[in-house]
Motif scaffolding. Sequence first.
Motif, short mmCIF file in Angstrom:
data_model
loop_
_atom_site.label_atom_id
_atom_site.label_comp_id
_atom_site.label_asym_id
_atom_site.label_seq_id
_atom_site.Cartn_x
_atom_site.Cartn_y
_atom_site.Cartn_z
N SER A 258 0.83 -1.19 0.00
CA SER A 258 0.00 0.00 0.00
C SER A 258 0.87 1.25 0.00
CB SER A 258 -0.91 0.01 1.23
OG SER A 258 -0.14 0.05 2.42
N LYS A 259 0.34 2.32 -0.62
CA LYS A 259 1.10 3.56 -0.71
C LYS A 259 0.22 4.76 -0.41
CE LYS A 259 4.75 2.36 -4.03
NZ LYS A 259 5.39 2.74 -5.32
N SER A 260 0.68 5.62 0.51
CA SER A 260 0.04 6.89 0.73
C SER A 260 0.61 7.89 -0.28
CB SER A 260 0.33 7.37 2.16
OG SER A 260 1.73 7.59 2.32
N ASP A 261 0.00 9.07 -0.32
CA ASP A 261 0.50 10.10 -1.24
C ASP A 261 1.95 10.46 -0.90
OD1 ASP A 261 -1.93 10.14 -2.49
OD2 ASP A 261 -2.68 11.92 -1.44
N GLU A 263 4.16 8.55 0.58
CA GLU A 263 5.03 7.44 0.25
C GLU A 263 5.29 7.39 -1.26
OE1 GLU A 263 4.84 2.73 1.12
OE2 GLU A 263 4.31 4.05 2.79
N THR A 264 4.27 7.73 -2.03
CA THR A 264 4.44 7.80 -3.48
C THR A 264 5.46 8.86 -3.85
OG1 THR A 264 2.16 7.05 -3.87
CG2 THR A 264 3.26 8.22 -5.67
N GLU A 265 5.41 10.00 -3.14
CA GLU A 265 6.38 11.07 -3.39
C GLU A 265 7.79 10.60 -3.07
OE1 GLU A 265 7.10 15.80 -2.23
OE2 GLU A 265 5.92 14.50 -0.90
N MET A 267 8.97 7.46 -3.07
CA MET A 267 9.42 6.48 -4.07
C MET A 267 9.73 7.15 -5.41
SD MET A 267 9.71 3.56 -2.65
CE MET A 267 10.07 4.23 -1.02
N THR A 268 8.95 8.15 -5.76
CA THR A 268 9.20 8.88 -7.02
C THR A 268 10.55 9.59 -6.95
OG1 THR A 268 6.83 9.22 -7.39
CG2 THR A 268 8.34 10.68 -8.57
#
Length: 475
Positions: A258-261, A263-265, A267-268
């Motif tokens: 699962s990814k929060s906003d 966490e997405t930032e 990883m990006t």
Amino acid sequence: MGNPQAHVVLFPFPAQGHNSPFLSLATRLHHYRPDLTIALVSTPRHINSIRSSLPSDSRLHFHSLPFCPVDHGLPAGVESTSDLSDAQFITLFKATESLYQAFDDFISSLVSNALDSAPLCIVSDFFLGWTVAVARKHKAFHTTFLTMSAFGGAVLFSLRLNQPHRLTEKDQFPLPEYPEVIIDRSQVAQNILASDGTDEGSQFFKRQLMFLDNTNAVLVNTVEEFEQLGVGMLRKTLKFPIWPIGPPLAHAGQLSSSKSDEETEIMTFLDSQPPASVLYISFGSQNTIQSGQMMQLAQGLEGSGCAFIWVIRPPIGFDPKGEFKEEWLPHGFKHRIKQKHIGLLVHGWASQLKILSHVSIGAFLSHCGWNSILESMFYGVPIAAWPIGAEQFYNSMMVVESGVGIELARGVMDNSVPGKEKVKEVVDLVMGPNAKGMEIRKRAKKCRDVMNKAWNEEGGSSMKSLLEFFKLINI
């Protein structure tokens, strides 16, 4: 596959850093003994917090022990260290001793409902040593789980029992049981330096050591090959089986998908950086540094030009869960690092395992909490050490002496502020293409191999320890 009625009761101390090792142990036990009934015991709010972090298909059972924080001088609703200042920790430590009767009732109910031959094993946190009395009362096997490092535990035990720092005015002194280990006064936590043996903290710790004398065995969250000195120290002074069963995770597949906003930032940002080029910075789930130290760290990072991810929270003296103010950082710092795409500030919590496992991470600036050390070594990530308290100083000693890192600073006192030049020097060393940095990275990769081999089912040291544990408790 063992006795289908076998029951294991896990009782972690209510603190964030203690949850992970106990949950990992539960996963290991279920993996190798699927028929085990495993129950985790704690206070109601702590149970709810742990339960919410687990997947819906978890087979772990839970039992809440009644607990009213205000009855013990704690704020209403506070049942773990995560919502307390360091000065309030001892209040929670002492309050957990009030759980004796409720825990005794729970174990009594298990014994009454079990078959006569059904094995029952209690695995308790070192800081809940009184559970050994309940185990003895009900003829259950008792195991103490040491969630800290073996070396850190051995040193803390010696400091608390003998207080060697009070017997000399010298800055450096040996430990009575381990004269080969020399401790510097700057490596002794302030609460221990200020103690005289009669204070509440000292008395509580001594009670745990007294209870420890009556346990049947000790599980240690470590890998024997990584901590040969520390494990040897424990075996020298504790006269019962010592079983290292680390590291805390079996494989990257344990990481949540699962990814929060936020966490997405993260990883990006990591995906956009070259391999081994990013410095990860975190002082753990509860620690922070002073505002002046924060300022110098930021200036040193910017001066190094190294890409970084910094899990940051308000400095000492401010609400750790409050709003972060940009005045604690150099003017324009946040704008500049974003514009240059070299830094990312993360407020609050971040998935440390996901970050450390990413190919772009080159080093970890860490407070040297034991979970962080093991996780870093599991992925072969070298460490820039900044220990802050407790046994973190001795974990830092291991990092430096084993050649997998370098110490940047020590503690959070005013005299321990590393200047921006020192920060830049250490970051350049641990991240750059220099001889020492290359050797540190090489040794960290070797530690990664050691960690991975520990659970080899055909002779891994931690695997052997777990099998010996199963044999002794008859499951």
